[in-house]
Design a protein around this motif. Structure first.
Motif, PDB file in Angstrom:
ATOM      1  N   ASP A   1     -46.128  -6.930 -15.243  1.00 14.95           N
ATOM      2  CA  ASP A   1     -47.304  -6.226 -15.780  1.00 14.95           C
ATOM      3  C   ASP A   1     -47.032  -5.615 -17.145  1.00 14.95           C
ATOM      4  O   ASP A   1     -47.908  -5.618 -18.015  1.00 14.95           O
ATOM      5  CB  ASP A   1     -47.743  -5.128 -14.802  1.00 14.95           C
TER       6      ASP A   1
ATOM      7  N   TYR B   1     -61.980   8.128 -11.681  1.00 14.50           N
ATOM      8  CA  TYR B   1     -61.414   6.803 -11.934  1.00 14.50           C
ATOM      9  C   TYR B   1     -62.490   5.722 -11.930  1.00 14.50           C
ATOM     10  O   TYR B   1     -62.473   4.811 -12.762  1.00 14.50           O
ATOM     11  CB  TYR B   1     -60.352   6.526 -10.868  1.00 14.50           C
ATOM     12  N   GLU B   2     -63.431   5.822 -11.014  1.00 18.50           N
ATOM     13  CA  GLU B   2     -64.457   4.789 -10.884  1.00 18.50           C
ATOM     14  C   GLU B   2     -65.426   4.775 -12.063  1.00 18.50           C
ATOM     15  O   GLU B   2     -66.146   3.798 -12.265  1.00 18.50           O
ATOM     16  CB  GLU B   2     -65.217   4.983  -9.565  1.00 18.50           C
TER      17      GLU B   2
ATOM     18  N   ARG C   1     -64.404   4.894 -15.184  1.00 19.65           N
ATOM     19  CA  ARG C   1     -63.526   4.653 -16.342  1.00 19.65           C
ATOM     20  C   ARG C   1     -64.183   3.780 -17.412  1.00 19.65           C
ATOM     21  O   ARG C   1     -64.048   4.062 -18.612  1.00 19.65           O
ATOM     22  CB  ARG C   1     -62.202   4.029 -15.888  1.00 19.65           C
ATOM     23  N   ASP C   2     -64.866   2.721 -17.013  1.00 20.70           N
ATOM     24  CA  ASP C   2     -65.450   1.809 -18.003  1.00 20.70           C
ATOM     25  C   ASP C   2     -66.535   2.502 -18.819  1.00 20.70           C
ATOM     26  O   ASP C   2     -66.613   2.333 -20.049  1.00 20.70           O
ATOM     27  CB  ASP C   2     -66.020   0.568 -17.318  1.00 20.70           C
TER      28      ASP C   2
ATOM     29  N   ASN D   1     -56.155  -0.861 -18.746  1.00 18.73           N
ATOM     30  CA  ASN D   1     -57.075  -1.969 -19.021  1.00 18.73           C
ATOM     31  C   ASN D   1     -58.379  -1.455 -19.619  1.00 18.73           C
ATOM     32  O   ASN D   1     -58.925  -2.040 -20.570  1.00 18.73           O
ATOM     33  CB  ASN D   1     -57.375  -2.740 -17.737  1.00 18.73           C
ATOM     34  N   ALA D   2     -58.897  -0.366 -19.048  1.00 20.11           N
ATOM     35  CA  ALA D   2     -60.157   0.188 -19.535  1.00 20.11           C
ATOM     36  C   ALA D   2     -60.017   0.700 -20.961  1.00 20.11           C
ATOM     37  O   ALA D   2     -60.903   0.494 -21.808  1.00 20.11           O
ATOM     38  CB  ALA D   2     -60.618   1.317 -18.601  1.00 20.11           C
TER      39      ALA D   2
ATOM     40  N   ARG E   1     -52.613   1.332 -14.084  1.00 24.13           N
ATOM     41  CA  ARG E   1     -52.720  -0.017 -14.669  1.00 24.13           C
ATOM     42  C   ARG E   1     -54.157  -0.316 -15.054  1.00 24.13           C
ATOM     43  O   ARG E   1     -54.434  -0.829 -16.149  1.00 24.13           O
ATOM     44  CB  ARG E   1     -52.207  -1.055 -13.657  1.00 24.13           C
ATOM     45  N   GLU E   2     -55.099   0.026 -14.176  1.00 24.45           N
ATOM     46  CA  GLU E   2     -56.505  -0.246 -14.462  1.00 24.45           C
ATOM     47  C   GLU E   2     -57.051   0.687 -15.539  1.00 24.45           C
ATOM     48  O   GLU E   2     -57.938   0.313 -16.306  1.00 24.45           O
ATOM     49  CB  GLU E   2     -57.329  -0.116 -13.179  1.00 24.45           C
TER      50      GLU E   2
ATOM     51  N   GLU F   1     -51.191   1.732  -9.326  1.00 24.89           N
ATOM     52  CA  GLU F   1     -52.196   0.700  -9.582  1.00 24.89           C
ATOM     53  C   GLU F   1     -53.361   1.271 -10.392  1.00 24.89           C
ATOM     54  O   GLU F   1     -53.946   0.587 -11.242  1.00 24.89           O
ATOM     55  CB  GLU F   1     -52.706   0.127  -8.258  1.00 24.89           C
ATOM     56  N   GLY F   2     -53.683   2.546 -10.130  1.00 23.44           N
ATOM     57  CA  GLY F   2     -54.765   3.172 -10.868  1.00 23.44           C
ATOM     58  C   GLY F   2     -54.466   3.287 -12.350  1.00 23.44           C
ATOM     59  O   GLY F   2     -55.337   3.044 -13.196  1.00 23.44           O
TER      60      GLY F   2
ATOM     61  N   SER G   1     -59.771  -2.165 -23.371  1.00 19.53           N
ATOM     62  CA  SER G   1     -60.997  -2.966 -23.430  1.00 19.53           C
ATOM     63  C   SER G   1     -61.982  -2.407 -24.453  1.00 19.53           C
ATOM     64  O   SER G   1     -62.880  -3.119 -24.907  1.00 19.53           O
ATOM     65  CB  SER G   1     -61.660  -3.016 -22.044  1.00 19.53           C
TER      66      SER G   1
END
Length: 263
Positions: A125, A34-35, A37-38, A89-90, A85-86, A82-83, A93
């Motif tokens: 959301d 997860y960390e 992701r970007d 976003n990634a 959702r992010e 919550e994960g 983006s």
């Protein structure tokens, strides 16, 4: 199946290492992916494909992992909510086709559950996500087919994710009188783990072809031409050009979205 197995082990695996129980170790492993992701959404095709597989696994894990409260009630893992959702976003983006396809698959799997959970907390959301999808349709340089796919997702959400809350005793739901009849059917998966449901357009025709070939799980590759998954089999039959009616509806949608954004 993998998510269900993880749920089973989280409740029945009795041997726990000193570093934590099975569920804690599982979530720690998920956090590692997860960390990144970007970076993953901007990586090469192989990196993105692996990341997309993780995203869909996490979606299934959110739906299947049961957390028992102190009073015996069963809930979902809020940290996964919550994960996801992010992760959305990634994906949005970096709106290349493969990332957008993954986002659509994620929302088709979990959209209704996520929206219900957010509404319970008084959050909007999902409205923000839909607005972001509309912006992608208007501005992103993705393919026409993927934009059409995004529009179909917006349409699905506008119909309450295709859920049928009930029918009157005199009008039982049927495929003829209920456009969302097939939405309550079970989800099937191809050999690659791609979701495949009776809600897909042309499902009966396509599924019958598979039965006649005795090939229930055809091979799909996740590339620019592959749009397999719930609601996406109709892309097999899409021509290079939109039908006049669809193109008119698409242009109307773009004008309305642009007008709403200016307001």
């Amino acid at each position: 199946m993998g998510a269900r197995l993880c749920n089973y082990l989280s409740h029945h695996l009795t041997i726990s290492p000193q570093s934590g129980n099975f569920r804690q170790l599982l979530l720690q492993r998920c956090r590692t992916e997860y960390e990144n992701r970007d970076e993953a959404t901007k990586g090469d095709e192989t990196t993105r494909k692996q990341f997309h597989a993780f995203v869909l696994f996490l979606a299934e894990l959110y739906l299947n992992l049961e957390i028992k409260g102190t009073k015996g009630q069963v809930t979902r893992a809020e940290i996964l909510q919550e994960g996801l959702r992010e992760l959305l976003n990634a994906l949005f983006s970096n709106p290349v086709d493969s990332n957008l396809i993954c986002a659509v698959k994620l929302l088709k799997l979990t959209g209704s559950v996520l929206e219900d959970a957010w509404k319970e907390k008084g959050k909007n959301d999902m409205e923000e996500i839909i607005q972001r999808i509309e912006n992608v349709v208007l501005d992103a340089n993705c393919s026409r087919d993927v934009k059409h796919m995004l529009l179909k997702l917006v349409e699905l959400r506008s119909s309450n994710w295709g859920r049928v809350h009930g029918t009157t005793p005199h009008a039982e739901a049927t495929p003829e009188n209920d456009p969302n009849y097939f939405m309550n059917e079970p989800t099937f998966y191809t050999s690659d783990g791609v979701p495949f449901t009776a809600a897909d357009p042309d499902y009966q025709e396509k599924y019958q072809e598979l039965l006649e070939r005795e090939d229930l799980f055809p091979y799909y590759e996740e590339n620019g031409a592959d749009l397999s998954g719930p609601g996406e089999l109709y892309f097999d039959e899409i021509d290079d050009e939109m039908d006049p009616e669809i193109e008119e509806a698409y242009e109307k949608f773009c004008l309305e979205s642009e007008h709403k954004r200016k307001q």
